[in-house]
Design a protein around this motif. Structure first.
Motif, PDB file in Angstrom:
ATOM      1  N   ASP A 149       0.841  -1.190   0.000  1.00 25.88           N
ATOM      2  CA  ASP A 149       0.000   0.000   0.000  1.00 25.88           C
ATOM      3  C   ASP A 149       0.885   1.252   0.000  1.00 25.88           C
ATOM      4  OD1 ASP A 149      -0.299   1.755   2.632  1.00 25.88           O
ATOM      5  OD2 ASP A 149       0.141  -0.307   3.258  1.00 25.88           O
ATOM      6  N   PRO A 150       0.480   2.304  -0.736  1.00 23.99           N
ATOM      7  CA  PRO A 150       1.385   3.430  -1.007  1.00 23.99           C
ATOM      8  C   PRO A 150       1.800   4.213   0.226  1.00 23.99           C
ATOM      9  CG  PRO A 150      -0.864   3.945  -1.697  1.00 23.99           C
ATOM     10  CD  PRO A 150      -0.843   2.487  -1.357  1.00 23.99           C
ATOM     11  N   PHE A 151       0.935   4.299   1.235  1.00 27.10           N
ATOM     12  CA  PHE A 151       1.252   5.121   2.397  1.00 27.10           C
ATOM     13  C   PHE A 151       2.367   4.493   3.235  1.00 27.10           C
ATOM     14  CE2 PHE A 151      -3.214   5.841   1.285  1.00 27.10           C
ATOM     15  CZ  PHE A 151      -3.141   7.192   0.965  1.00 27.10           C
ATOM     16  N   ASN A 152       2.255   3.198   3.497  1.00 26.67           N
ATOM     17  CA  ASN A 152       3.305   2.515   4.256  1.00 26.67           C
ATOM     18  C   ASN A 152       4.600   2.428   3.461  1.00 26.67           C
ATOM     19  OD1 ASN A 152       1.958   1.995   6.688  1.00 26.67           O
ATOM     20  ND2 ASN A 152       0.915   0.223   5.800  1.00 26.67           N
ATOM     21  N   LEU A 153       4.478   2.231   2.136  1.00 27.19           N
ATOM     22  CA  LEU A 153       5.677   2.164   1.294  1.00 27.19           C
ATOM     23  C   LEU A 153       6.421   3.489   1.312  1.00 27.19           C
ATOM     24  CD1 LEU A 153       7.378   0.649  -0.876  1.00 27.19           C
ATOM     25  CD2 LEU A 153       5.889   1.696  -2.582  1.00 27.19           C
ATOM     26  N   LEU A 154       5.708   4.584   1.091  1.00 27.67           N
ATOM     27  CA  LEU A 154       6.333   5.898   1.057  1.00 27.67           C
ATOM     28  C   LEU A 154       6.940   6.253   2.405  1.00 27.67           C
ATOM     29  CD1 LEU A 154       6.911   8.444  -0.590  1.00 27.67           C
ATOM     30  CD2 LEU A 154       4.674   9.328   0.106  1.00 27.67           C
ATOM     31  N   ALA A 155       6.217   5.970   3.479  1.00 26.42           N
ATOM     32  CA  ALA A 155       6.729   6.270   4.814  1.00 26.42           C
ATOM     33  C   ALA A 155       8.004   5.489   5.110  1.00 26.42           C
ATOM     34  CB  ALA A 155       5.663   5.943   5.861  1.00 26.42           C
ATOM     35  N   SER A 156       8.016   4.217   4.724  1.00 27.62           N
ATOM     36  CA  SER A 156       9.183   3.367   4.970  1.00 27.62           C
ATOM     37  C   SER A 156      10.394   3.869   4.200  1.00 27.62           C
ATOM     38  CB  SER A 156       8.859   1.926   4.571  1.00 27.62           C
ATOM     39  OG  SER A 156       9.983   1.088   4.739  1.00 27.62           O
ATOM     40  N   ARG A 157      10.175   4.252   2.939  1.00 31.43           N
ATOM     41  CA  ARG A 157      11.298   4.696   2.112  1.00 31.43           C
ATOM     42  C   ARG A 157      11.806   6.076   2.539  1.00 31.43           C
ATOM     43  NH1 ARG A 157      11.166   1.895  -3.693  1.00 31.43           N
ATOM     44  NH2 ARG A 157      12.735   3.500  -4.082  1.00 31.43           N
ATOM     45  N   LEU A 158      10.912   6.944   2.926  1.00 31.21           N
ATOM     46  CA  LEU A 158      11.342   8.254   3.418  1.00 31.21           C
ATOM     47  C   LEU A 158      12.150   8.122   4.702  1.00 31.21           C
ATOM     48  CD1 LEU A 158       8.173  10.432   2.776  1.00 31.21           C
ATOM     49  CD2 LEU A 158      10.401  10.677   1.683  1.00 31.21           C
ATOM     50  N   LYS A 159      11.728   7.216   5.563  1.00 33.94           N
ATOM     51  CA  LYS A 159      12.440   7.012   6.824  1.00 33.94           C
ATOM     52  C   LYS A 159      13.861   6.510   6.593  1.00 33.94           C
ATOM     53  CE  LYS A 159      12.193   4.560  11.252  1.00 33.94           C
ATOM     54  NZ  LYS A 159      11.386   3.628  12.092  1.00 33.94           N
ATOM     55  N   ILE A 160      14.012   5.512   5.739  1.00 34.76           N
ATOM     56  CA  ILE A 160      15.340   4.928   5.522  1.00 34.76           C
ATOM     57  C   ILE A 160      16.216   5.816   4.654  1.00 34.76           C
ATOM     58  CG2 ILE A 160      14.908   3.584   3.416  1.00 34.76           C
ATOM     59  CD1 ILE A 160      16.388   1.256   4.765  1.00 34.76           C
ATOM     60  N   SER A 161      15.605   6.753   3.894  1.00 32.67           N
ATOM     61  CA  SER A 161      16.389   7.619   3.004  1.00 32.67           C
ATOM     62  C   SER A 161      17.321   8.559   3.755  1.00 32.67           C
ATOM     63  CB  SER A 161      15.458   8.442   2.107  1.00 32.67           C
ATOM     64  OG  SER A 161      14.735   9.403   2.868  1.00 32.67           O
ATOM     65  N   SER A 162      17.070   8.787   5.058  1.00 31.04           N
ATOM     66  CA  SER A 162      17.965   9.635   5.842  1.00 31.04           C
ATOM     67  C   SER A 162      19.333   8.997   5.993  1.00 31.04           C
ATOM     68  CB  SER A 162      17.370   9.896   7.228  1.00 31.04           C
ATOM     69  OG  SER A 162      17.206   8.677   7.950  1.00 31.04           O
ATOM     70  N   LYS A 163      19.385   7.677   5.827  1.00 33.87           N
ATOM     71  CA  LYS A 163      20.656   6.950   5.914  1.00 33.87           C
ATOM     72  C   LYS A 163      21.125   6.471   4.547  1.00 33.87           C
ATOM     73  CE  LYS A 163      19.681   5.238  10.576  1.00 33.87           C
ATOM     74  NZ  LYS A 163      19.484   4.029  11.438  1.00 33.87           N
ATOM     75  N   VAL A 164      20.181   6.130   3.678  1.00 30.56           N
ATOM     76  CA  VAL A 164      20.513   5.611   2.344  1.00 30.56           C
ATOM     77  C   VAL A 164      19.725   6.422   1.327  1.00 30.56           C
ATOM     78  CG1 VAL A 164      20.708   3.555   0.911  1.00 30.56           C
ATOM     79  CG2 VAL A 164      20.698   3.316   3.401  1.00 30.56           C
ATOM     80  N   ALA A 165      20.364   7.424   0.715  1.00 33.73           N
ATOM     81  CA  ALA A 165      19.660   8.406  -0.108  1.00 33.73           C
ATOM     82  C   ALA A 165      18.976   7.800  -1.323  1.00 33.73           C
ATOM     83  CB  ALA A 165      20.635   9.498  -0.552  1.00 33.73           C
TER      84      ALA A 165
END
Length: 228
Positions: A173-189
């Motif tokens: 689902d797009p909301f959990n996917l986007l949230a997960s990727r935004l969270k990890i992007s602080s460490k892995v751009a």
């Protein structure tokens, strides 16, 4: 939402510029490999015709999913349901020989893994291991690239002939996917980008959703869709 998309696009573009500046010789290296790969494929087509009609994989499962979609959990479950010799090639490059990509990637980044490099190199040259099931996965690639006509023409050269082929599409689902990727992007751009210069994460998710709903039909081999 529009502001969020603009912010993501800006961060993705900045990340791509940084990558290019850090690796100025990458384009030349890729160009040389492209020519070498095409020559190798032509030679194999001419010299290995007797092998191309042999069944190498009894079952073949091609997996497409976006990062942080639970791909590996699903793949591991699928692997556990298979009997006999099961091979898995993780996160390969679209429209290329998966075995060739894997051995070159290992050679460039993990040269100490000599057995794995040679194992994949031999299969890239057509010395296939016959398997009950072969699974290979793509992450963050547009479906039109994964199902490219060139790959289909060269399929038996790249992976060997398969008795039965399946396409497994994984979508979260797009909301959990986007949230997960935004969270990890602080460490892995790079989690902010996908493997297409013209698409954002949201664009790609929409493309996957259209395939899931049957509005498009890029994946034509006994397609199975999983929605997490």
């Amino acid at each position: 939402m529009n502001i969020l998309i603009l912010q993501i696009d800006f961060m993705v573009e900045k990340s791509n510029i940084v990558k290019a500046l850090k690796k100025p010789n990458l384009a030349l290296k890729k160009g040389k490999r492209f020519l070498a790969h095409n020559l190798e494929d032509v030679i194999r087509i001419i010299t290995q015709q007797h092998k191309l009609s042999e069944i190498v994989n009894q079952k073949e499962i091609r997996v497409a999913g976006m990062k942080r979609s639970g791909n590996h959990a699903i793949i591991n479950w699928v692997k556990s349901q298979q009997n006999g010799d099961v091979g898995f090639i993780n996160n390969v490059l679209a429209n290329q020989n998966p075995y060739r990509y894997k051995y070159e990637n290992l050679r460039d980044k993990f040269p100490e893994h000599k057995w794995a490099i040679e194992h994949n190199r031999q299969q890239a040259k057509g010395n296939f291991i016959k398997r009950d099931c072969l699974i290979y996965s793509y992450e963050d690639f547009p479906l039109e690239q994964i199902a490219n006509d060139k790959f289909e023409r060269n399929h038996d050269i790249y992976l060997g002939k398969s008795a039965t082929r399946y396409d497994l599409l994984i979508i979260r689902d797009p909301f959990n996917l986007l949230a997960s990727r935004l969270k990890i992007s602080s460490k892995v751009a790079y989690f902010l980008s996908v493997n297409s210069p013209n698409k954002t994460m949201i664009d790609l998710w929409l493309d996957y959703a259209k395939e899931y709903l049957g509005e498009t039909n890029y994946l034509k081999h006994n397609k199975v869709c999983v929605n997490l």
